[in-house]
Design a protein around this motif. Structure first.
Motif, PDB file in Angstrom:
ATOM      1  N   LEU A 146       1.016  -0.995   0.068  1.00  0.00           N
ATOM      2  CA  LEU A 146      -0.003   0.006  -0.051  1.00  0.00           C
ATOM      3  C   LEU A 146       0.981   1.284   0.140  1.00  0.00           C
ATOM      4  CD1 LEU A 146      -2.318   1.687   0.482  1.00  0.00           C
ATOM      5  CD2 LEU A 146      -2.424   1.342   2.907  1.00  0.00           C
ATOM      6  N   LEU A 147       0.817   1.989  -1.050  1.00  0.00           N
ATOM      7  CA  LEU A 147       1.393   3.442  -1.213  1.00  0.00           C
ATOM      8  C   LEU A 147       0.854   4.488  -1.080  1.00  0.00           C
ATOM      9  CD1 LEU A 147       3.924   5.298  -1.879  1.00  0.00           C
ATOM     10  CD2 LEU A 147       3.391   4.752  -4.391  1.00  0.00           C
ATOM     11  N   ILE A 148       1.086   5.319   0.067  1.00  0.00           N
ATOM     12  CA  ILE A 148       0.179   6.769   0.517  1.00  0.00           C
ATOM     13  C   ILE A 148       0.990   7.837   0.064  1.00  0.00           C
ATOM     14  CG2 ILE A 148      -0.597   7.830   2.094  1.00  0.00           C
ATOM     15  CD1 ILE A 148      -1.074   5.215   3.714  1.00  0.00           C
ATOM     16  N   ASN A 149       0.718   8.670  -0.892  1.00  0.00           N
ATOM     17  CA  ASN A 149       1.472   9.794  -1.086  1.00  0.00           C
ATOM     18  C   ASN A 149       0.711  11.221  -0.606  1.00  0.00           C
ATOM     19  OD1 ASN A 149       3.480  11.121  -2.985  1.00  0.00           O
ATOM     20  ND2 ASN A 149       1.986  11.915  -4.374  1.00  0.00           N
ATOM     21  N   ASN A 150       1.535  11.864  -0.202  1.00  0.00           N
ATOM     22  CA  ASN A 150       1.126  13.209   0.458  1.00  0.00           C
ATOM     23  C   ASN A 150       1.775  14.449  -0.122  1.00  0.00           C
ATOM     24  OD1 ASN A 150      -0.650  11.840   2.747  1.00  0.00           O
ATOM     25  ND2 ASN A 150       1.581  11.065   3.455  1.00  0.00           N
ATOM     26  N   GLY A 151       1.080  15.741   0.231  1.00  0.00           N
ATOM     27  CA  GLY A 151       1.500  16.944  -0.044  1.00  0.00           C
ATOM     28  C   GLY A 151       1.760  17.017  -1.592  1.00  0.00           C
ATOM     29  N   ILE A 152       1.100  16.582  -2.434  1.00  0.00           N
ATOM     30  CA  ILE A 152       1.176  16.731  -3.800  1.00  0.00           C
ATOM     31  C   ILE A 152       1.049  18.162  -4.188  1.00  0.00           C
ATOM     32  CG2 ILE A 152      -0.999  15.934  -4.930  1.00  0.00           C
ATOM     33  CD1 ILE A 152       0.539  14.715  -7.027  1.00  0.00           C
ATOM     34  N   HIS A 153      -0.040  18.727  -3.312  1.00  0.00           N
ATOM     35  CA  HIS A 153      -0.437  20.012  -3.368  1.00  0.00           C
ATOM     36  C   HIS A 153      -0.303  20.624  -1.889  1.00  0.00           C
ATOM     37  CE1 HIS A 153      -3.311  19.233  -6.924  1.00  0.00           C
ATOM     38  NE2 HIS A 153      -2.153  19.699  -7.410  1.00  0.00           N
ATOM     39  N   PRO A 154       0.920  21.153  -1.477  1.00  0.00           N
ATOM     40  CA  PRO A 154       1.015  21.244  -0.210  1.00  0.00           C
ATOM     41  C   PRO A 154       0.081  22.375   0.773  1.00  0.00           C
ATOM     42  CG  PRO A 154       3.021  21.571  -1.473  1.00  0.00           C
ATOM     43  CD  PRO A 154       2.117  21.466  -2.358  1.00  0.00           C
ATOM     44  N   GLY A 155      -0.813  22.952  -0.197  1.00  0.00           N
ATOM     45  CA  GLY A 155      -1.912  23.750   0.516  1.00  0.00           C
ATOM     46  C   GLY A 155      -2.855  22.939   1.155  1.00  0.00           C
TER      47      GLY A 155
ATOM     48  N   ILE B  61      -1.668  -5.212  11.229  1.00  0.00           N
ATOM     49  CA  ILE B  61      -2.100  -4.823   9.692  1.00  0.00           C
ATOM     50  C   ILE B  61      -0.799  -5.159   8.901  1.00  0.00           C
ATOM     51  CG2 ILE B  61      -2.295  -2.808   8.111  1.00  0.00           C
ATOM     52  CD1 ILE B  61      -4.289  -1.612  10.150  1.00  0.00           C
ATOM     53  N   LEU B  62       0.442  -5.020   9.390  1.00  0.00           N
ATOM     54  CA  LEU B  62       1.698  -5.165   8.771  1.00  0.00           C
ATOM     55  C   LEU B  62       2.086  -6.764   8.448  1.00  0.00           C
ATOM     56  CD1 LEU B  62       3.626  -2.494  10.427  1.00  0.00           C
ATOM     57  CD2 LEU B  62       2.624  -2.331   8.053  1.00  0.00           C
ATOM     58  N   ASP B  63       1.133  -7.441   9.067  1.00  0.00           N
ATOM     59  CA  ASP B  63       1.258  -8.929   9.133  1.00  0.00           C
ATOM     60  C   ASP B  63       1.381  -9.274   7.453  1.00  0.00           C
ATOM     61  OD1 ASP B  63       1.736  -9.169  11.681  1.00  0.00           O
ATOM     62  OD2 ASP B  63      -0.152  -9.969  12.318  1.00  0.00           O
ATOM     63  N   ASN B  64       0.353  -8.806   6.787  1.00  0.00           N
ATOM     64  CA  ASN B  64      -0.056  -9.059   5.491  1.00  0.00           C
ATOM     65  C   ASN B  64       0.358  -8.018   4.278  1.00  0.00           C
ATOM     66  OD1 ASN B  64      -0.889 -11.790   6.000  1.00  0.00           O
ATOM     67  ND2 ASN B  64      -2.671 -10.730   6.897  1.00  0.00           N
ATOM     68  N   THR B  65       0.662  -6.807   4.927  1.00  0.00           N
ATOM     69  CA  THR B  65       0.614  -5.722   3.861  1.00  0.00           C
ATOM     70  C   THR B  65       1.835  -4.832   4.483  1.00  0.00           C
ATOM     71  OG1 THR B  65      -1.613  -5.570   3.391  1.00  0.00           O
ATOM     72  CG2 THR B  65      -0.395  -3.531   3.075  1.00  0.00           C
ATOM     73  N   VAL B  66       2.794  -4.328   3.563  1.00  0.00           N
ATOM     74  CA  VAL B  66       3.725  -3.493   3.818  1.00  0.00           C
ATOM     75  C   VAL B  66       3.149  -2.152   3.459  1.00  0.00           C
ATOM     76  CG1 VAL B  66       5.972  -2.441   3.083  1.00  0.00           C
ATOM     77  CG2 VAL B  66       5.809  -4.803   3.549  1.00  0.00           C
ATOM     78  N   ILE B  67       3.379  -1.187   4.433  1.00  0.00           N
ATOM     79  CA  ILE B  67       2.660   0.189   3.887  1.00  0.00           C
ATOM     80  C   ILE B  67       3.980   1.358   3.813  1.00  0.00           C
ATOM     81  CG2 ILE B  67       1.478   2.022   4.998  1.00  0.00           C
ATOM     82  CD1 ILE B  67      -0.120  -0.008   6.603  1.00  0.00           C
ATOM     83  N   ILE B  68       4.114   2.025   2.649  1.00  0.00           N
ATOM     84  CA  ILE B  68       5.078   2.818   2.238  1.00  0.00           C
ATOM     85  C   ILE B  68       4.321   4.155   1.936  1.00  0.00           C
ATOM     86  CG2 ILE B  68       6.456   1.027   1.163  1.00  0.00           C
ATOM     87  CD1 ILE B  68       5.641   1.975  -1.516  1.00  0.00           C
ATOM     88  N   ILE B  69       5.235   5.240   2.531  1.00  0.00           N
ATOM     89  CA  ILE B  69       4.496   6.598   2.655  1.00  0.00           C
ATOM     90  C   ILE B  69       5.491   7.635   1.998  1.00  0.00           C
ATOM     91  CG2 ILE B  69       3.533   8.378   4.088  1.00  0.00           C
ATOM     92  CD1 ILE B  69       2.776   6.232   6.258  1.00  0.00           C
ATOM     93  N   ILE B  70       5.297   8.177   1.000  1.00  0.00           N
ATOM     94  CA  ILE B  70       5.887   9.412   0.691  1.00  0.00           C
ATOM     95  C   ILE B  70       5.196  10.659   1.598  1.00  0.00           C
ATOM     96  CG2 ILE B  70       6.270  11.087  -1.208  1.00  0.00           C
ATOM     97  CD1 ILE B  70       5.811   8.855  -3.230  1.00  0.00           C
ATOM     98  N   PRO B  71       6.392  11.159   2.420  1.00  0.00           N
ATOM     99  CA  PRO B  71       5.991  12.178   3.519  1.00  0.00           C
ATOM    100  C   PRO B  71       5.504  13.303   2.770  1.00  0.00           C
ATOM    101  CG  PRO B  71       7.991  11.220   3.957  1.00  0.00           C
ATOM    102  CD  PRO B  71       7.758  10.695   2.706  1.00  0.00           C
ATOM    103  N   VAL B  72       6.216  14.068   1.941  1.00  0.00           N
ATOM    104  CA  VAL B  72       5.932  15.279   1.177  1.00  0.00           C
ATOM    105  C   VAL B  72       6.347  14.921  -0.220  1.00  0.00           C
ATOM    106  CG1 VAL B  72       6.076  17.793   0.966  1.00  0.00           C
ATOM    107  CG2 VAL B  72       6.015  16.533   3.273  1.00  0.00           C
ATOM    108  N   TYR B  73       5.583  14.979  -1.188  1.00  0.00           N
ATOM    109  CA  TYR B  73       5.872  15.001  -2.661  1.00  0.00           C
ATOM    110  C   TYR B  73       6.401  16.177  -3.071  1.00  0.00           C
ATOM    111  CZ  TYR B  73       5.636  13.470  -7.429  1.00  0.00           C
ATOM    112  OH  TYR B  73       5.692  13.075  -8.984  1.00  0.00           O
ATOM    113  N   SER B  74       5.641  17.357  -3.175  1.00  0.00           N
ATOM    114  CA  SER B  74       6.044  18.541  -3.722  1.00  0.00           C
ATOM    115  C   SER B  74       6.807  18.957  -2.373  1.00  0.00           C
ATOM    116  CB  SER B  74       4.721  19.378  -4.025  1.00  0.00           C
ATOM    117  OG  SER B  74       5.254  20.649  -4.529  1.00  0.00           O
ATOM    118  N   ILE B  75       8.312  19.008  -2.577  1.00  0.00           N
ATOM    119  CA  ILE B  75       8.810  19.671  -1.445  1.00  0.00           C
ATOM    120  C   ILE B  75       9.008  20.855  -1.673  1.00  0.00           C
ATOM    121  CG2 ILE B  75      11.178  19.357  -0.223  1.00  0.00           C
ATOM    122  CD1 ILE B  75      11.125  16.265  -1.007  1.00  0.00           C
ATOM    123  N   GLY B  76       9.261  21.258  -2.998  1.00  0.00           N
ATOM    124  CA  GLY B  76       9.653  22.883  -3.193  1.00  0.00           C
ATOM    125  C   GLY B  76       8.208  23.695  -2.824  1.00  0.00           C
TER     126      GLY B  76
END
Length: 605
Positions: free
Chosen positions: A117-126, A151-166
């Motif tokens: 499971l991939l979670i992406n955050n802050g693509i629009h930092p507002g 939850i992690l027994d069957n699924t690895v969770i990966i998170i992009i903390p902030v995508y649009s860093i600039g």
């Protein structure tokens, strides 16, 4: 002071102990120590291990976000913060990985049968609710709050903390004019002033290039991109732009319609924050109906669908308190993660079968329309819309919502898109090696191809671009071709050693078709990667072409007859010397074959 042992915070101090503590402190312990003790206790009660302040309308700065993930990395052996390439502002794009054990090798994780499971955050930092929600969720799952670690027994969770860093670094209280909280947020554009949620296929930004590598490496089964909307005002804190079933092969389409999407709404609505589809107006008044959005591949969720990843976007409601936005986003992440874990094997099997179905398809849709005759009835909780509210700013009538008049209504939800145009699926694409920017994007995603070992002539089907329209102003850095009309021809074309031969029957077949079919919504052609073919390299001068034109007419009597007929039927042509030479030039071998010829050849069986 508060200590951490075995990754679990000490229990909070019961309030009945406070008087005795106060007495002892009055007898000699400094008042500052009391303040530190109470602060530490409140900190553990409200935010777990991290000092999140969304209840105070504060969202963390970029440095604070990364520091918190680094803290989780340090204190939990089954979590790791990675740097995964650069972004346009020169800072690295981070990826936070949580597993049930200290194993972070992708291949090893897949061999264990775990979903991703991939979670992406802050693509629009507002729109930072997902940034806070993901931090809170990561903290809770790693501390095993309420048994969440299973939850992690069957699924690895990966998170992009902030995508649009600039964009996140460009922080101000004046970036997001429609929202009052949090008090400061980032900017919508990234450091290169690109809207990153329009950049996934054209891949102009370093952010997108790094994302492509992450996506290709991890091949997530489920993908979530967190957003906030300033659209309709209603009673919900969170809405969902779902994965459009029509974009998926039959087995996945059935699963999404009958199982996955109903589960999301049912499970969310059984908890504190109810969920509604994103309020995309089909009619002026939502009481008359709303429509499912179908996001194309330029957007994050549409990009995910090209790889048979179930991608979606949450859209928190901008008018709700910031704490509710964060908490409702957190609740959705929890529901999504729980379901992914509980159904990990089934989701992976469905994706594998969907890939097999796609690899066998004969026709591919390149255009869709919303079918207004198909809909389901859903419950919608809104506020009465008022066209004549008096603005407190201007004193004039304006449109608004009367929150003193909430309502609950049964409304239409138009949720079926149907193909309007399809193209046959070739067995191979042939791409000239001169298109290096396209090849770079193929390499980022590990697309399989071979190169010609010798110069050769191949019989291929090619398109000619008969008509295009483009905006007068650029859109996200490009002059996107919004209308494309083509015709096809079979030709023998000379190719050279090093040109690419790309088999379509590979797992990423949908990406290849979406990007190489010029009429597809977000193709390389639409985004100007092949605009060089629209220029005519050869030309004629009225004086210089005269002798060759006369010779051609003399040597081709049938052609000459057609020319004379055209001149007779068109008085304007008959009066225009250069127009007549142009007719001869453009209807004979003098016209260059490569003008407006789409350079990607197709080979069919």
């Amino acid at each position: 002071m508060l200590k951490i042992q075995n990754n679990i915070c000490f229990k909070r101090i019961h309030i009945t102990f406070v008087p005795s503590i106060l007495i002892s402190m009055m007898k000699g312990i400094k008042l500052t120590l009391l303040f530190l003790l109470i602060s530490a206790t409140a900190f553990s009660q409200n935010s777990g291990f991290l000092n999140l302040k969304y209840e105070e309308n504060y969202t963390p700065t970029y440095d604070e976000v990364i520091e918190m993930y680094q803290k989780l990395d340090t204190h939990h052996e089954n979590a790791r913060l990675f740097e995964k390439g650069l972004t346009d502002c020169g800072k690295p794009l981070h990826l936070f990985v949580m597993n049930s054990e200290p194993e972070f090798d992708v291949e090893a994780i897949r061999n264990q049968g775990k979903s991703v499971l991939l979670i992406n955050n802050g693509i629009h930092p507002g729109e930072p609710a997902g940034i806070d929600a993901s931090l809170q969720f990561a903290d809770d799952i790693l501390r095993n709050n309420e048994g969440m670690a299973q939850i992690l027994d069957n699924t690895v969770i990966i998170i992009i903390p902030v995508y649009s860093i600039g964009g996140h670094l460009n922080r101000s209280a004046y970036n997001r004019s429609g929202q009052t909280t949090p008090y400061e947020t980032g900017f919508r554009g990234n450091y290169a002033n690109l809207d990153l949620n329009r950049d996934f296929t054209k891949c102009d930004s370093e952010n997108a290039r790094s994302f492509h590598k992450i996506f290709s490496e991890w091949e997530p089964d489920i993908f979530l991109d967190t957003h906030t909307t300033n659209g309709s005002d209603h009673q919900y804190s969170i809405t969902l732009v779902p994965p459009p079933p029509t974009l998926f092969p039959p087995v996945m389409k059935k699963f999404l319609r009958n199982t996955f999407l109903p589960m999301l709404y049912t499970e969310m609505n059984s908890r504190e924050y109810e969920l509604i589809p994103y309020v995309n107006y089909f009619y002026h008044d939502p009481k008359q109906g709303i429509a499912m959005s179908q996001e194309g591949p330029r957007y994050s969720s549409g990009f995910a669908s090209m790889f048979h990843t179930i991608g979606m976007m949450t859209e928190n409601e901008i008018y709700k308190p910031y704490a509710d936005r964060v908490k409702s986003c957190y609740q959705f992440i929890q529901v999504l993660a729980e379901y992914t874990s509980e159904n990990s094997k089934n989701i992976q099997e469905l994706r594998a079968e969907g890939i097999r179905e796609s690899m066998a398809m004969k026709e591919f849709p390149v255009a869709y329309k919303l079918d207004s005759t198909q809909f389901q009835t859903i419950e919608f909780k809104g506020y009465e819309a008022v066209d004549e509210q008096i603005s407190p700013v201007t004193g004039l009538p304006r449109f608004g919502y009367d929150k003193s008049q909430p309502y609950t209504a049964q409304i239409k939800y138009l949720n079926t898109w149907v193909p309007t145009e399809t193209v046959p699926v070739p067995e191979f694409y042939v791409l000239p090696q001169s298109y290096r920017e396209v090849i770079e994007r193929l390499n980022l995603l590990n697309i399989q191809y071979s190169r010609l070992q010798n110069d050769t002539v191949l019989e291929v089907t090619v398109d000619y671009i008969d008509e295009i329209t483009s905006p007068a102003q650029p859109y996200n850095g490009h002059f996107y071709h919004n209308k494309v009309e083509t015709r096809s021809e079979v030709q023998k074309i000379k190719y050279y050693r090093g040109d690419l031969v790309i088999p379509t029957r590979q797992e990423k077949i949908k990406y290849l078709l979406e990007m190489f079919e010029p009429k597809a919504e977000d193709s390389f052609f639409r985004w100007n990667f092949f605009d060089n073919i629209l220029d005519q390299r050869e030309y004629f001068s009225s004086y210089g072409f005269e002798e060759n034109a006369l010779k051609y007419l003399e040597e081709h009597p049938e052609f000459k007859a057609e020319f004379l007929k055209a001149r007779e039927q068109n008085p304007e042509l008959a009066r225009n010397h250069r127009a007549q030479l142009a007719w001869i030039y453009n209807n004979s071998e003098w016209k260059e074959k490569t003008w407006k010829r789409y350079p990607v050849g197709r080979i069919f069986q």
